[in-house]
Design a protein around this motif. Structure first.
Motif, PDB file in Angstrom:
ATOM      1  N   THR A  76       0.847  -1.196   0.000  1.00 59.11           N
ATOM      2  CA  THR A  76       0.000   0.000   0.000  1.00 59.11           C
ATOM      3  C   THR A  76       0.876   1.237   0.000  1.00 59.11           C
ATOM      4  OG1 THR A  76      -0.090   0.172   2.414  1.00 59.11           O
ATOM      5  CG2 THR A  76      -1.797  -1.154   1.355  1.00 59.11           C
ATOM      6  N   GLY A  77       0.268   2.360  -0.267  1.00 64.95           N
ATOM      7  CA  GLY A  77       0.933   3.633  -0.071  1.00 64.95           C
ATOM      8  C   GLY A  77       0.876   4.002   1.402  1.00 64.95           C
ATOM      9  N   VAL A  78       1.575   5.070   1.754  1.00 61.01           N
ATOM     10  CA  VAL A  78       1.614   5.513   3.143  1.00 61.01           C
ATOM     11  C   VAL A  78       1.111   6.946   3.212  1.00 61.01           C
ATOM     12  CG1 VAL A  78       3.059   5.874   5.172  1.00 61.01           C
ATOM     13  CG2 VAL A  78       3.604   4.026   3.581  1.00 61.01           C
ATOM     14  N   THR A  79       0.224   7.208   4.145  1.00 57.48           N
ATOM     15  CA  THR A  79      -0.296   8.551   4.345  1.00 57.48           C
ATOM     16  C   THR A  79      -0.134   8.955   5.803  1.00 57.48           C
ATOM     17  OG1 THR A  79      -2.551   7.890   4.947  1.00 57.48           O
ATOM     18  CG2 THR A  79      -2.081   8.131   2.592  1.00 57.48           C
ATOM     19  N   VAL A  80      -0.184  10.248   6.033  1.00 56.53           N
ATOM     20  CA  VAL A  80      -0.314  10.783   7.380  1.00 56.53           C
ATOM     21  C   VAL A  80      -1.577  11.638   7.364  1.00 56.53           C
ATOM     22  CG1 VAL A  80       0.648  12.318   9.140  1.00 56.53           C
ATOM     23  CG2 VAL A  80       2.150  10.740   7.903  1.00 56.53           C
ATOM     24  N   VAL A  81      -2.538  11.260   8.200  1.00 52.17           N
ATOM     25  CA  VAL A  81      -3.776  12.023   8.305  1.00 52.17           C
ATOM     26  C   VAL A  81      -3.582  13.058   9.409  1.00 52.17           C
ATOM     27  CG1 VAL A  81      -6.239  11.942   8.789  1.00 52.17           C
ATOM     28  CG2 VAL A  81      -5.170  10.103   7.469  1.00 52.17           C
ATOM     29  N   THR A  82      -3.906  14.312   9.090  1.00 52.46           N
ATOM     30  CA  THR A  82      -3.711  15.408  10.037  1.00 52.46           C
ATOM     31  C   THR A  82      -5.012  16.191  10.220  1.00 52.46           C
ATOM     32  OG1 THR A  82      -2.946  16.855   8.242  1.00 52.46           O
ATOM     33  CG2 THR A  82      -1.250  15.678   9.516  1.00 52.46           C
ATOM     34  N   ASP A 112     -14.301  17.860  12.064  1.00 51.60           N
ATOM     35  CA  ASP A 112     -15.215  17.970  10.935  1.00 51.60           C
ATOM     36  C   ASP A 112     -14.466  18.109   9.613  1.00 51.60           C
ATOM     37  OD1 ASP A 112     -14.270  20.541  11.258  1.00 51.60           O
ATOM     38  OD2 ASP A 112     -16.242  21.484  11.307  1.00 51.60           O
ATOM     39  N   LYS A 113     -13.118  18.114   9.685  1.00 55.43           N
ATOM     40  CA  LYS A 113     -12.288  18.137   8.483  1.00 55.43           C
ATOM     41  C   LYS A 113     -10.919  17.575   8.825  1.00 55.43           C
ATOM     42  CE  LYS A 113     -11.273  22.999   9.327  1.00 55.43           C
ATOM     43  NZ  LYS A 113     -11.391  24.358   8.812  1.00 55.43           N
ATOM     44  N   PHE A 114     -10.244  17.075   7.786  1.00 54.72           N
ATOM     45  CA  PHE A 114      -8.913  16.498   7.965  1.00 54.72           C
ATOM     46  C   PHE A 114      -8.180  16.539   6.626  1.00 54.72           C
ATOM     47  CE2 PHE A 114     -11.975  13.053   7.291  1.00 54.72           C
ATOM     48  CZ  PHE A 114     -11.440  12.406   6.181  1.00 54.72           C
ATOM     49  N   ALA A 115      -6.871  16.354   6.688  1.00 56.71           N
ATOM     50  CA  ALA A 115      -6.052  16.300   5.475  1.00 56.71           C
ATOM     51  C   ALA A 115      -5.379  14.939   5.405  1.00 56.71           C
ATOM     52  CB  ALA A 115      -4.995  17.397   5.488  1.00 56.71           C
ATOM     53  N   VAL A 116      -5.341  14.380   4.209  1.00 58.80           N
ATOM     54  CA  VAL A 116      -4.602  13.149   3.959  1.00 58.80           C
ATOM     55  C   VAL A 116      -3.349  13.551   3.188  1.00 58.80           C
ATOM     56  CG1 VAL A 116      -4.612  10.878   2.884  1.00 58.80           C
ATOM     57  CG2 VAL A 116      -6.728  11.798   3.887  1.00 58.80           C
ATOM     58  N   ASN A 117      -2.196  13.418   3.856  1.00 61.72           N
ATOM     59  CA  ASN A 117      -0.901  13.730   3.258  1.00 61.72           C
ATOM     60  C   ASN A 117      -0.336  12.423   2.714  1.00 61.72           C
ATOM     61  OD1 ASN A 117      -0.162  16.665   4.513  1.00 61.72           O
ATOM     62  ND2 ASN A 117      -1.306  15.431   5.986  1.00 61.72           N
ATOM     63  N   ILE A 118      -0.314  12.268   1.391  1.00 64.69           N
ATOM     64  CA  ILE A 118       0.238  11.062   0.773  1.00 64.69           C
ATOM     65  C   ILE A 118       1.747  11.260   0.699  1.00 64.69           C
ATOM     66  CG2 ILE A 118       0.263   9.593  -1.277  1.00 64.69           C
ATOM     67  CD1 ILE A 118      -2.643  10.559  -1.817  1.00 64.69           C
ATOM     68  N   LEU A 119       2.486  10.404   1.401  1.00 64.59           N
ATOM     69  CA  LEU A 119       3.919  10.617   1.536  1.00 64.59           C
ATOM     70  C   LEU A 119       4.693  10.251   0.269  1.00 64.59           C
ATOM     71  CD1 LEU A 119       4.652   9.410   5.188  1.00 64.59           C
ATOM     72  CD2 LEU A 119       3.952  11.669   4.364  1.00 64.59           C
ATOM     73  N   GLY A 162      -7.465  23.375  18.915  1.00 61.84           N
ATOM     74  CA  GLY A 162      -6.716  24.003  17.832  1.00 61.84           C
ATOM     75  C   GLY A 162      -5.288  23.518  17.708  1.00 61.84           C
ATOM     76  N   LYS A 163      -4.953  22.437  18.383  1.00 65.50           N
ATOM     77  CA  LYS A 163      -3.604  21.875  18.336  1.00 65.50           C
ATOM     78  C   LYS A 163      -3.530  20.833  17.214  1.00 65.50           C
ATOM     79  CE  LYS A 163      -0.224  19.492  21.195  1.00 65.50           C
ATOM     80  NZ  LYS A 163       0.035  18.805  22.449  1.00 65.50           N
ATOM     81  N   PRO A 164      -2.432  20.858  16.408  1.00 60.56           N
ATOM     82  CA  PRO A 164      -2.336  19.871  15.329  1.00 60.56           C
ATOM     83  C   PRO A 164      -2.128  18.457  15.865  1.00 60.56           C
ATOM     84  CG  PRO A 164      -0.310  21.156  15.464  1.00 60.56           C
ATOM     85  CD  PRO A 164      -1.283  21.769  16.426  1.00 60.56           C
ATOM     86  N   MET A 165      -2.737  17.513  15.187  1.00 57.53           N
ATOM     87  CA  MET A 165      -2.556  16.100  15.509  1.00 57.53           C
ATOM     88  C   MET A 165      -2.458  15.336  14.195  1.00 57.53           C
ATOM     89  SD  MET A 165      -6.318  15.048  16.873  1.00 57.53           S
ATOM     90  CE  MET A 165      -7.783  15.344  15.881  1.00 57.53           C
ATOM     91  N   GLY A 166      -1.796  14.198  14.247  1.00 57.95           N
ATOM     92  CA  GLY A 166      -1.640  13.408  13.034  1.00 57.95           C
ATOM     93  C   GLY A 166      -1.185  12.003  13.347  1.00 57.95           C
ATOM     94  N   GLU A 168      -5.149  27.147   3.973  1.00 58.59           N
ATOM     95  CA  GLU A 168      -6.224  28.143   3.954  1.00 58.59           C
ATOM     96  C   GLU A 168      -7.482  27.575   4.614  1.00 58.59           C
ATOM     97  OE1 GLU A 168      -5.158  26.815   0.675  1.00 58.59           O
ATOM     98  OE2 GLU A 168      -3.360  28.003   1.045  1.00 58.59           O
ATOM     99  N   LEU A 169      -7.590  26.236   4.638  1.00 55.04           N
ATOM    100  CA  LEU A 169      -8.744  25.580   5.264  1.00 55.04           C
ATOM    101  C   LEU A 169      -8.479  25.250   6.728  1.00 55.04           C
ATOM    102  CD1 LEU A 169      -9.632  23.177   2.317  1.00 55.04           C
ATOM    103  CD2 LEU A 169     -10.786  25.306   2.940  1.00 55.04           C
ATOM    104  N   ASN A 170      -7.392  25.836   7.280  1.00 51.52           N
ATOM    105  CA  ASN A 170      -7.012  25.633   8.684  1.00 51.52           C
ATOM    106  C   ASN A 170      -6.741  24.170   9.016  1.00 51.52           C
ATOM    107  OD1 ASN A 170      -7.240  28.396   9.214  1.00 51.52           O
ATOM    108  ND2 ASN A 170      -9.436  28.169   9.500  1.00 51.52           N
ATOM    109  N   LEU A 171      -5.988  23.514   8.139  1.00 49.46           N
ATOM    110  CA  LEU A 171      -5.559  22.141   8.382  1.00 49.46           C
ATOM    111  C   LEU A 171      -4.040  22.081   8.359  1.00 49.46           C
ATOM    112  CD1 LEU A 171      -8.138  20.217   6.191  1.00 49.46           C
ATOM    113  CD2 LEU A 171      -7.867  20.035   8.671  1.00 49.46           C
ATOM    114  N   PRO A 172      -3.437  21.269   9.227  1.00 45.38           N
ATOM    115  CA  PRO A 172      -1.989  21.099   9.196  1.00 45.38           C
ATOM    116  C   PRO A 172      -1.581  20.265   7.976  1.00 45.38           C
ATOM    117  CG  PRO A 172      -2.951  19.856  11.029  1.00 45.38           C
ATOM    118  CD  PRO A 172      -4.066  20.534  10.313  1.00 45.38           C
ATOM    119  N   ILE A 173      -0.669  20.825   7.177  1.00 48.74           N
ATOM    120  CA  ILE A 173      -0.218  20.180   5.944  1.00 48.74           C
ATOM    121  C   ILE A 173       1.284  19.915   6.053  1.00 48.74           C
ATOM    122  CG2 ILE A 173      -0.005  20.433   3.433  1.00 48.74           C
ATOM    123  CD1 ILE A 173      -2.941  20.302   4.491  1.00 48.74           C
TER     124      ILE A 173
END
Length: 165
Positions: A20-26, A70-77, A32-36, A105-110
Motif C-alpha cells: 500500500t501507499g503511506v499517508t499521514v492524516v492530520t 469535521d475536516k482532515f487532510a490526507v498527506n500522501i507521503l 486548535g492543536k495539530p494532531m496526526g 487556507e482551510l485551517n488544516l496542518p499540511i
C-alpha cells in the motif's frame, strides 16, 4: 475451518503482503492543536462526489479527538519521507515539532513536501469492529511530481527502480 487465532494470523499475513501507499492524516483537535497519525488503510470511494476513506483503530490515543473533527487532510507521503512515516507512527506526543508543516487556507496542518495532499470535510463515520472508518469529501487537492512511499511486509520504501521496465 481454521480456529480464530490461526485465521487472524493468516489475515495479518495476507494483508501484510499487500503493498500500500503511506499517508499521514492530520487535523486540528478541539483546542486548535495539530494532531496526526500514519495511516495505510486509505482508499478512494467515489468520483461523484469525490470521497475517500481511512480507518482508525479504537485503541489509538488520539481516537476520540479524531472522531470530533469535521475536516482532515490526507498527506500522501513521497518516497523520501520515510522519517515522517516513522515520526507519525511513534508514541511521541508532539509530532509536529519534529517536522516541517504549515496551516492551509482551510485551517488544516499540511506536511511539507508530500506527494499529494487531499483536504477533506467529514462525510460520514462508520463503526467497523475494532476500527472506525472515516469517509471524507475531498474539497482541495495538491499534487507534486513525486513517487510514493510504499509499505509492504512491515517495511517502508520507494518503488524499485526496475519496476516499470
Amino acid at each position: 475451518m481454521e480456529n480464530e487465532s490461526k485465521q487472524i494470523e493468516n489475515f495479518k499475513a495476507a494483508m501484510g503482503n499487500y503493498p500500500t501507499g503511506v499517508t499521514v492524516v492530520t487535523a486540528l483537535n478541539q483546542q486548535g492543536k495539530p494532531m496526526g497519525m500514519t495511516v495505510n488503510s486509505f482508499a478512494s470511494v467515489s468520483l461523484d462526489p469525490l470521497l475517500i476513506l481511512w480507518s482508525i483503530d479504537k485503541r489509538v490515543f488520539s481516537y476520540e479527538e479524531f472522531l470530533k473533527v469535521d475536516k482532515f487532510a490526507v498527506n500522501i507521503l513521497a518516497d523520501d519521507q520515510s522519517e515522517l512515516c516513522n515520526l507519525f507512527a511513534s508514541r511521541i506526543e508532539d509530532r509536529f515539532s519534529g517536522c516541517e508543516w504549515s496551516e492551509s487556507e482551510l485551517n488544516l496542518p499540511i506536511l511539507t513536501n508530500s506527494q499529494s495532499v487531499l483536504q477533506c470535510t467529514l462525510f460520514k463515520q462508520v463503526d467497523a469492529g475494532d476500527h472506525t472508518i472515516l469517509i471524507g469529501k475531498v474539497v482541495d487537492i495538491k499534487n507534486e511530481e513525486k513517487n510514493p512511499l510504499l509499505y509492504h511486509r512491515r517495511t517502508i520504501g520507494a518503488i524499485p527502480k526496475d519496476f516499470y521496465q
